[in-house]
Write a protein that holds these residues in place. Structure first.
Motif, PDB file in Angstrom:
ATOM      1  N   GLN A 400       0.829  -1.194   0.000  1.00  0.00           N
ATOM      2  CA  GLN A 400       0.000   0.000   0.000  1.00  0.00           C
ATOM      3  C   GLN A 400       0.870   1.254   0.000  1.00  0.00           C
ATOM      4  OE1 GLN A 400      -2.599  -2.207  -0.593  1.00  0.00           O
ATOM      5  NE2 GLN A 400      -3.835  -0.603   0.332  1.00  0.00           N
ATOM      6  N   VAL A 401       0.507   2.220  -0.859  1.00  0.00           N
ATOM      7  CA  VAL A 401       1.214   3.491  -0.935  1.00  0.00           C
ATOM      8  C   VAL A 401       0.191   4.611  -0.798  1.00  0.00           C
ATOM      9  CG1 VAL A 401       2.757   4.959  -2.293  1.00  0.00           C
ATOM     10  CG2 VAL A 401       2.904   2.460  -2.501  1.00  0.00           C
ATOM     11  N   LEU A 402       0.449   5.527   0.131  1.00  0.00           N
ATOM     12  CA  LEU A 402      -0.489   6.612   0.430  1.00  0.00           C
ATOM     13  C   LEU A 402       0.241   7.936   0.202  1.00  0.00           C
ATOM     14  CD1 LEU A 402      -3.411   6.895   1.586  1.00  0.00           C
ATOM     15  CD2 LEU A 402      -2.363   7.162   3.838  1.00  0.00           C
ATOM     16  N   VAL A 403      -0.276   8.758  -0.694  1.00  0.00           N
ATOM     17  CA  VAL A 403       0.415  10.005  -1.025  1.00  0.00           C
ATOM     18  C   VAL A 403      -0.540  11.194  -1.003  1.00  0.00           C
ATOM     19  CG1 VAL A 403       2.118   8.794  -2.456  1.00  0.00           C
ATOM     20  CG2 VAL A 403       0.087   9.771  -3.528  1.00  0.00           C
ATOM     21  N   ARG A 404       0.062  12.375  -0.866  1.00  0.00           N
ATOM     22  CA  ARG A 404      -0.686  13.631  -0.870  1.00  0.00           C
ATOM     23  C   ARG A 404       0.128  14.648  -1.678  1.00  0.00           C
ATOM     24  NH1 ARG A 404      -4.731  16.506   1.730  1.00  0.00           N
ATOM     25  NH2 ARG A 404      -4.216  18.542   2.625  1.00  0.00           N
ATOM     26  N   ILE A 405      -0.586  15.460  -2.439  1.00  0.00           N
ATOM     27  CA  ILE A 405       0.082  16.402  -3.334  1.00  0.00           C
ATOM     28  C   ILE A 405      -0.087  17.825  -2.823  1.00  0.00           C
ATOM     29  CG2 ILE A 405       0.143  17.341  -5.681  1.00  0.00           C
ATOM     30  CD1 ILE A 405      -1.207  13.880  -5.196  1.00  0.00           C
ATOM     31  N   ASP A 406       1.037  18.521  -2.680  1.00  0.00           N
ATOM     32  CA  ASP A 406       1.083  19.932  -2.265  1.00  0.00           C
ATOM     33  C   ASP A 406       0.375  20.184  -0.937  1.00  0.00           C
ATOM     34  OD1 ASP A 406       2.455  20.412  -4.592  1.00  0.00           O
ATOM     35  OD2 ASP A 406       0.753  21.275  -5.671  1.00  0.00           O
ATOM     36  N   ASP A 407       0.225  19.119  -0.144  1.00  0.00           N
ATOM     37  CA  ASP A 407      -0.474  19.230   1.142  1.00  0.00           C
ATOM     38  C   ASP A 407      -1.805  19.960   0.981  1.00  0.00           C
ATOM     39  OD1 ASP A 407      -0.819  18.723   3.835  1.00  0.00           O
ATOM     40  OD2 ASP A 407       0.208  20.549   4.489  1.00  0.00           O
ATOM     41  N   ASP A 408      -2.515  19.614  -0.097  1.00  0.00           N
ATOM     42  CA  ASP A 408      -3.734  20.339  -0.441  1.00  0.00           C
ATOM     43  C   ASP A 408      -4.824  19.358  -0.883  1.00  0.00           C
ATOM     44  OD1 ASP A 408      -5.059  23.027  -1.165  1.00  0.00           O
ATOM     45  OD2 ASP A 408      -5.202  21.893  -3.042  1.00  0.00           O
ATOM     46  N   HIS A 433      -6.465  10.870   8.244  1.00  0.00           N
ATOM     47  CA  HIS A 433      -6.271  11.918   9.243  1.00  0.00           C
ATOM     48  C   HIS A 433      -6.878  13.242   8.767  1.00  0.00           C
ATOM     49  CE1 HIS A 433      -4.024   9.180  11.638  1.00  0.00           C
ATOM     50  NE2 HIS A 433      -2.932   9.182  10.877  1.00  0.00           N
ATOM     51  N   ARG A 434      -8.109  13.144   8.267  1.00  0.00           N
ATOM     52  CA  ARG A 434      -8.924  14.283   7.831  1.00  0.00           C
ATOM     53  C   ARG A 434      -8.358  15.016   6.627  1.00  0.00           C
ATOM     54  NH1 ARG A 434     -10.836  16.987  13.649  1.00  0.00           N
ATOM     55  NH2 ARG A 434     -11.686  15.051  14.519  1.00  0.00           N
ATOM     56  N   ALA A 435      -7.470  14.389   5.890  1.00  0.00           N
ATOM     57  CA  ALA A 435      -6.888  15.001   4.693  1.00  0.00           C
ATOM     58  C   ALA A 435      -7.088  14.068   3.498  1.00  0.00           C
ATOM     59  CB  ALA A 435      -5.404  15.285   4.901  1.00  0.00           C
ATOM     60  N   VAL A 436      -7.393  14.650   2.333  1.00  0.00           N
ATOM     61  CA  VAL A 436      -7.549  13.848   1.117  1.00  0.00           C
ATOM     62  C   VAL A 436      -6.198  13.279   0.716  1.00  0.00           C
ATOM     63  CG1 VAL A 436      -8.163  13.939  -1.337  1.00  0.00           C
ATOM     64  CG2 VAL A 436      -9.517  15.219   0.339  1.00  0.00           C
ATOM     65  N   ALA A 437      -6.190  12.016   0.335  1.00  0.00           N
ATOM     66  CA  ALA A 437      -4.955  11.361  -0.085  1.00  0.00           C
ATOM     67  C   ALA A 437      -5.235  10.428  -1.255  1.00  0.00           C
ATOM     68  CB  ALA A 437      -4.329  10.590   1.073  1.00  0.00           C
ATOM     69  N   MET A 438      -4.192  10.111  -2.004  1.00  0.00           N
ATOM     70  CA  MET A 438      -4.259   9.140  -3.089  1.00  0.00           C
ATOM     71  C   MET A 438      -3.734   7.800  -2.583  1.00  0.00           C
ATOM     72  SD  MET A 438      -2.071   9.033  -6.645  1.00  0.00           S
ATOM     73  CE  MET A 438      -2.682  10.605  -7.230  1.00  0.00           C
ATOM     74  N   ARG A 439      -4.474   6.756  -2.876  1.00  0.00           N
ATOM     75  CA  ARG A 439      -4.081   5.436  -2.406  1.00  0.00           C
ATOM     76  C   ARG A 439      -3.782   4.534  -3.598  1.00  0.00           C
ATOM     77  NH1 ARG A 439      -7.092   0.840  -0.531  1.00  0.00           N
ATOM     78  NH2 ARG A 439      -9.037   1.907  -1.008  1.00  0.00           N
ATOM     79  N   LEU A 440      -2.635   3.883  -3.552  1.00  0.00           N
ATOM     80  CA  LEU A 440      -2.253   2.932  -4.599  1.00  0.00           C
ATOM     81  C   LEU A 440      -1.981   1.583  -3.948  1.00  0.00           C
ATOM     82  CD1 LEU A 440      -0.485   5.841  -5.163  1.00  0.00           C
ATOM     83  CD2 LEU A 440      -0.348   4.718  -7.387  1.00  0.00           C
TER      84      LEU A 440
END
Length: 472
Positions: A400-408, A433-440
């Motif tokens: 599992q890989v969890l990423v966020r772009i520009d902290d936005d 943690h209440r932030a949108v993230a991309m999951r791969l």
């Protein structure tokens, strides 16, 4: 008298096989997301119900043409959404035969072959996962129903210890059962518990760390706060981060308080077959639990649907699931009757594909599949983390890989949408943690390093496009 219908060469089945062959041949390069949405497909399929019969060949051709634009290429080597594997060739072939054979897998006397395939596959799975050889196994539709099965056994044993027969007397008036779950548990756990009569408001939610692992000391405090029947649900592979609860500690603490431990291991249990000592360490102590649930259509790469429930207490498992009637013959001493181990009686013969996948891969092949997917996940994380403004949010222990772009939130959501609509790869979104993230998630047997690199390139292009839209 009209002639009896019969199967002949050139039938609908052969035409369907031709469509299947074409689809599979184009799978590696077709756009990963569905080209058309529900409304268009529904409109295309929504014709008046015919007054008379329709030629099967016409139906097959028209259904294939109408449905194809609405198919997500879940078997694509660049499908990284949710946690969905592909289908290994032997499993696909066995599934096609299972449909043609049309066996009701509920009884050994009804389909000796279906029952035997399930029994052998179950023995192999216990061996691969290092679980007790004496445990019982039920094959279900997926992990949610595997949870229902295993937690049904847990409910039986927990209440039986206090003199209550839940199968005969139900839950009304029964001693209250305390159920402990982690704050980052999967939603299927709640759904299974609701089906078993444990309302979501009555669950005791145990605190978790930043990666979603249940805190053992928080569990100890929660268990010590009361008495009576108790069930603890632990997790092997958090759906966003891939993190594992500390199984040895969780089991020891739970058993000190007389609690049954069930493990949600939909994909994470398969770390047990890894060649990596670090990954195998993630499941240390997992054999001390009382029941386990996992999937066949994730890392085992079976077509939907297949789940596996494993229960150490065979008697509790049978008591919770078994049903009999005068017209149902009892199994012979050496027979495995599948209806004794799952909530379903009439059901398709999933065991053939499960048997075929396990035999096709073998121990070495399964080890290679798991480790290769984990390596691809690490490659994804490293490549994405090297892009400007991209943060990898999890310790990539597994697939599992969890990423966020520009902290936005807006930029991350836009990137997800652009990647999916672009068709080069498919990723999914989540809130962590209440932030949108991309999951791969990487669990397809066909995925290569080249597929990973293509996905990274598609994500990088989407990031540039999203920034222009969100901040231009």
């Amino acid at each position: 008298m009209a002639p009896r219908p019969r199967w002949e060469a050139g039938t609908a089945a052969e035409r369907a096989f031709a469509h299947i062959t074409d689809y599979l041949a184009g799978l590696p390069e077709r756009p990963v997301a569905a080209a058309e949405g529900y409304a268009k497909i529904h409109a295309r399929l929504s014709i008046p119900l015919p007054a008379g019969s329709t030629d099967p060949l016409e139906i097959v051709d028209e259904l294939a043409a109408a449905a194809e634009p609405g198919l997500a290429a879940t078997g694509s080597p660049r499908f990284f959404g949710y946690v969905i594997g592909g289908t290994v060739p032997a499993a696909l072939a066995a599934d096609l035969m299972a449909v043609a054979w049309d066996q009701n897998a509920g009884l050994a006397s009804l389909s000796p072959a279906a029952a035997a395939a399930e029994a052998v596959a179950g023995e192999w799975i216990k061996e691969l996962l290092g679980l007790p050889a004496t445990a019982s196994v039920g094959i279900t539709t997926g992990t949610q129903m595997a949870h229902v099965t295993a937690l049904g056994a847990a409910r039986h044993r927990a209440l039986a210890r206090y003199g209550w027969d839940v199968e005969a007397d139900g839950l009304h008036g029964a001693p209250p059962v305390r159920v402990f779950v982690g704050a980052a548990r999967h939603t299927t756990v709640d759904a299974a518990l609701r089906l078993l009569g444990f309302g979501s408001r009555r669950l005791t939610v145990v605190d978790t760390d930043d990666a979603g692992r249940m805190r053992p000391e928080a569990l100890r405090v929660a268990l010590a706060a009361g008495t009576g029947p108790a069930i603890v649900v632990a997790q092997a592979g958090e759906i966003n981060t891939g993190a594992f609860d500390a199984m040895g500690q969780i089991c020891a603490i739970s058993h000190e308080h007389g609690a049954w431990v069930h493990v949600d291991g939909a994909f994470g249990l398969w770390a047990a077959v890894s060649a990596s000592a670090r990954r195998r360490a993630l499941v240390t102590g997992i054999d001390q639990a009382d029941s386990w649930a996992t999937d066949g259509h994730k890392w085992l790469n079976l077509a939907y649907d297949c789940g596996i429930a494993i229960v150490a207490d065979e008697r509790a498992h049978r008591a919770a699931m078994s049903t009999r009637a005068p017209y149902i013959p009892p199994p012979a001493v050496d027979e495995h009757d599948p209806l004794e181990w799952t909530p379903e009686f009439s059901r398709r013969a999933r065991g053939f594909a499960l048997y075929a996948a396990l035999r096709s891969l073998g121990r070495a092949g399964l080890t290679d599949l798991v480790d290769r997917c984990c390596a691809h996940a690490r490659r994804l994380a490293d490549a994405l983390g090297a892009l400007d403004g991209v943060a990898v949010l999890n310790d990539v222990e597994l697939n599992q890989v969890l990423v966020r772009i520009d902290d936005d939130d807006a930029t991350t959501a836009a990137v997800i949408e652009l990647v999916v609509t672009g068709g080069e790869a498919l990723v999914s979104g989540t809130v962590w943690h209440r932030a949108v993230a991309m999951r791969l998630s990487v669990c397809n047997w066909m995925t290569t390093e080249a597929d990973v690199d293509r996905a990274v390139a598609a994500i990088a292009a989407a990031i540039a496009d999203a920034r222009g839209r969100c901040h231009g």
